[in-house]
Design a protein around this motif. Structure first.
Motif, PDB file in Angstrom:
ATOM      1  N   THR A 107     -47.667 -35.597 -27.604  1.00  0.00           N
ATOM      2  CA  THR A 107     -48.450 -36.820 -27.489  1.00  0.00           C
ATOM      3  C   THR A 107     -48.330 -37.585 -28.801  1.00  0.00           C
ATOM      4  O   THR A 107     -48.240 -38.804 -28.817  1.00  0.00           O
ATOM      5  N   ASP A 108     -48.336 -36.817 -29.909  1.00  0.00           N
ATOM      6  CA  ASP A 108     -48.249 -37.432 -31.229  1.00  0.00           C
ATOM      7  C   ASP A 108     -47.821 -36.384 -32.244  1.00  0.00           C
ATOM      8  O   ASP A 108     -47.873 -35.184 -31.988  1.00  0.00           O
ATOM      9  N   TRP A 109     -47.405 -36.881 -33.401  1.00  0.00           N
ATOM     10  CA  TRP A 109     -47.062 -36.035 -34.543  1.00  0.00           C
ATOM     11  C   TRP A 109     -47.946 -36.515 -35.681  1.00  0.00           C
ATOM     12  O   TRP A 109     -47.768 -37.616 -36.204  1.00  0.00           O
ATOM     13  N   CYS A 110     -48.910 -35.709 -36.053  1.00  0.00           N
ATOM     14  CA  CYS A 110     -49.938 -36.106 -37.012  1.00  0.00           C
ATOM     15  C   CYS A 110     -49.650 -35.455 -38.369  1.00  0.00           C
ATOM     16  O   CYS A 110     -50.313 -34.498 -38.776  1.00  0.00           O
ATOM     17  N   LYS A 111     -48.658 -35.983 -39.074  1.00  0.00           N
ATOM     18  CA  LYS A 111     -48.230 -35.422 -40.364  1.00  0.00           C
ATOM     19  C   LYS A 111     -49.330 -35.443 -41.409  1.00  0.00           C
ATOM     20  O   LYS A 111     -49.423 -34.549 -42.246  1.00  0.00           O
ATOM     21  N   ASP A 112     -50.160 -36.496 -41.380  1.00  0.00           N
ATOM     22  CA  ASP A 112     -51.172 -36.653 -42.421  1.00  0.00           C
ATOM     23  C   ASP A 112     -52.318 -35.662 -42.303  1.00  0.00           C
ATOM     24  O   ASP A 112     -53.167 -35.606 -43.190  1.00  0.00           O
ATOM     25  N   ALA A 113     -52.348 -34.877 -41.225  1.00  0.00           N
ATOM     26  CA  ALA A 113     -53.353 -33.826 -41.096  1.00  0.00           C
ATOM     27  C   ALA A 113     -52.837 -32.503 -41.667  1.00  0.00           C
ATOM     28  O   ALA A 113     -53.590 -31.539 -41.776  1.00  0.00           O
ATOM     29  N   ALA A 114     -51.586 -32.462 -42.051  1.00  0.00           N
ATOM     30  CA  ALA A 114     -50.974 -31.244 -42.590  1.00  0.00           C
ATOM     31  C   ALA A 114     -51.183 -31.153 -44.105  1.00  0.00           C
ATOM     32  O   ALA A 114     -51.423 -32.171 -44.758  1.00  0.00           O
ATOM     33  N   PRO A 115     -51.074 -29.953 -44.653  1.00  0.00           N
ATOM     34  CA  PRO A 115     -51.193 -29.819 -46.110  1.00  0.00           C
ATOM     35  C   PRO A 115     -50.075 -30.582 -46.821  1.00  0.00           C
ATOM     36  O   PRO A 115     -48.989 -30.775 -46.265  1.00  0.00           O
ATOM     37  N   SER A 116     -50.351 -30.983 -48.044  1.00  0.00           N
ATOM     38  CA  SER A 116     -49.333 -31.661 -48.846  1.00  0.00           C
ATOM     39  C   SER A 116     -48.148 -30.724 -49.076  1.00  0.00           C
ATOM     40  O   SER A 116     -48.269 -29.498 -48.983  1.00  0.00           O
ATOM     41  N   THR A 117     -47.019 -31.315 -49.371  1.00  0.00           N
ATOM     42  CA  THR A 117     -45.821 -30.524 -49.658  1.00  0.00           C
ATOM     43  C   THR A 117     -46.081 -29.576 -50.830  1.00  0.00           C
ATOM     44  O   THR A 117     -45.693 -28.411 -50.779  1.00  0.00           O
ATOM     45  N   GLU A 118     -46.758 -30.061 -51.846  1.00  0.00           N
ATOM     46  CA  GLU A 118     -47.038 -29.234 -53.024  1.00  0.00           C
ATOM     47  C   GLU A 118     -47.893 -28.028 -52.652  1.00  0.00           C
ATOM     48  O   GLU A 118     -47.615 -26.906 -53.076  1.00  0.00           O
ATOM     49  N   LEU A 119     -48.940 -28.251 -51.862  1.00  0.00           N
ATOM     50  CA  LEU A 119     -49.813 -27.146 -51.460  1.00  0.00           C
ATOM     51  C   LEU A 119     -49.072 -26.170 -50.560  1.00  0.00           C
ATOM     52  O   LEU A 119     -49.196 -24.948 -50.705  1.00  0.00           O
ATOM     53  N   ARG A 120     -48.307 -26.688 -49.627  1.00  0.00           N
ATOM     54  CA  ARG A 120     -47.541 -25.825 -48.720  1.00  0.00           C
ATOM     55  C   ARG A 120     -46.577 -24.939 -49.493  1.00  0.00           C
ATOM     56  O   ARG A 120     -46.469 -23.736 -49.238  1.00  0.00           O
ATOM     57  N   ARG A 121     -45.893 -25.516 -50.478  1.00  0.00           N
ATOM     58  CA  ARG A 121     -44.943 -24.730 -51.287  1.00  0.00           C
ATOM     59  C   ARG A 121     -45.657 -23.689 -52.130  1.00  0.00           C
ATOM     60  O   ARG A 121     -45.182 -22.568 -52.282  1.00  0.00           O
ATOM     61  N   TRP A 122     -46.811 -24.063 -52.703  1.00  0.00           N
ATOM     62  CA  TRP A 122     -47.563 -23.107 -53.517  1.00  0.00           C
ATOM     63  C   TRP A 122     -48.024 -21.930 -52.660  1.00  0.00           C
ATOM     64  O   TRP A 122     -47.903 -20.770 -53.044  1.00  0.00           O
ATOM     65  N   TYR A 123     -48.529 -22.221 -51.486  1.00  0.00           N
ATOM     66  CA  TYR A 123     -49.066 -21.179 -50.604  1.00  0.00           C
ATOM     67  C   TYR A 123     -47.963 -20.248 -50.108  1.00  0.00           C
ATOM     68  O   TYR A 123     -48.120 -19.028 -50.145  1.00  0.00           O
ATOM     69  N   ALA A 124     -46.873 -20.793 -49.642  1.00  0.00           N
ATOM     70  CA  ALA A 124     -45.707 -20.036 -49.166  1.00  0.00           C
ATOM     71  C   ALA A 124     -46.082 -18.974 -48.131  1.00  0.00           C
ATOM     72  O   ALA A 124     -45.442 -17.925 -48.048  1.00  0.00           O
ATOM     73  N   HIS A 125     -47.141 -19.203 -47.379  1.00  0.00           N
ATOM     74  CA  HIS A 125     -47.609 -18.292 -46.326  1.00  0.00           C
ATOM     75  C   HIS A 125     -47.829 -16.873 -46.836  1.00  0.00           C
ATOM     76  O   HIS A 125     -47.530 -15.907 -46.145  1.00  0.00           O
ATOM     77  N   ARG A 126     -48.374 -16.780 -48.050  1.00  0.00           N
ATOM     78  CA  ARG A 126     -48.702 -15.474 -48.629  1.00  0.00           C
ATOM     79  C   ARG A 126     -50.171 -15.187 -48.328  1.00  0.00           C
ATOM     80  O   ARG A 126     -51.056 -15.861 -48.856  1.00  0.00           O
ATOM     81  N   PRO A 127     -50.445 -14.216 -47.467  1.00  0.00           N
ATOM     82  CA  PRO A 127     -51.814 -13.953 -47.032  1.00  0.00           C
ATOM     83  C   PRO A 127     -52.810 -13.746 -48.178  1.00  0.00           C
ATOM     84  O   PRO A 127     -53.969 -14.135 -48.053  1.00  0.00           O
TER      85      PRO A 127
END
Length: 122
Positions: free
Chosen positions: A42-62
């Motif tokens: 229906t839509d692609w809501c990019k602005d609801a996603a984490p920033s690139t910087e935060l996503r890279r820092w997190y790296a899906h490490r629990p």
């Protein structure tokens, strides 16, 4: 939104289902190997996603999830995220809403955090 709001979370690679209602991708990056026609968004809501910087820092490490969730909530509190959150809230109010992500481990992704923020909104 109430707790029984008809919002669900699925992987974007899962086949669409009639119960999905509005299907909104909430990732900043387009999912690898998925044709846009196959996603049936229906839509692609990019602005609801984490920033690139935060996503890279997190790296899906629990072990970083708690801090990631706090930082992500802070990003969602900023003015730039408000139109996206409003759009998702409006979609949820008008019928079933499915938040889609390409993340393999949805439990440790941004989507449960986003869902929590949406449920806290008036």
């Amino acid at each position: 939104m109430s707790k029984n709001d008809g919002v669900r979370v699925r992987r974007v690679y899962d086949p669409p289902e009639p119960a999905d209602g509005a299907r909104v991708l909430v990732d900043r990056l387009w999912p690898r190997g998925l044709a846009k026609a196959d996603a049936r968004l229906t839509d692609w809501c990019k602005d609801a996603a984490p920033s690139t910087e935060l996503r890279r820092w997190y790296a899906h490490r629990p072990e970083r999830f708690t801090e990631f969730a706090e930082r992500y909530r802070a990003e969602l509190d900023q003015d730039a995220a408000q139109p996206a959150l409003g759009q998702l809230r409006d979609l949820a109010a008008s019928g079933p809403l499915t938040l889609l992500t390409a993340t393999k481990d949805v439990a440790y992704s941004h989507v449960p955090v986003l869902l929590g923020v949406l449920r806290e909104m008036p």
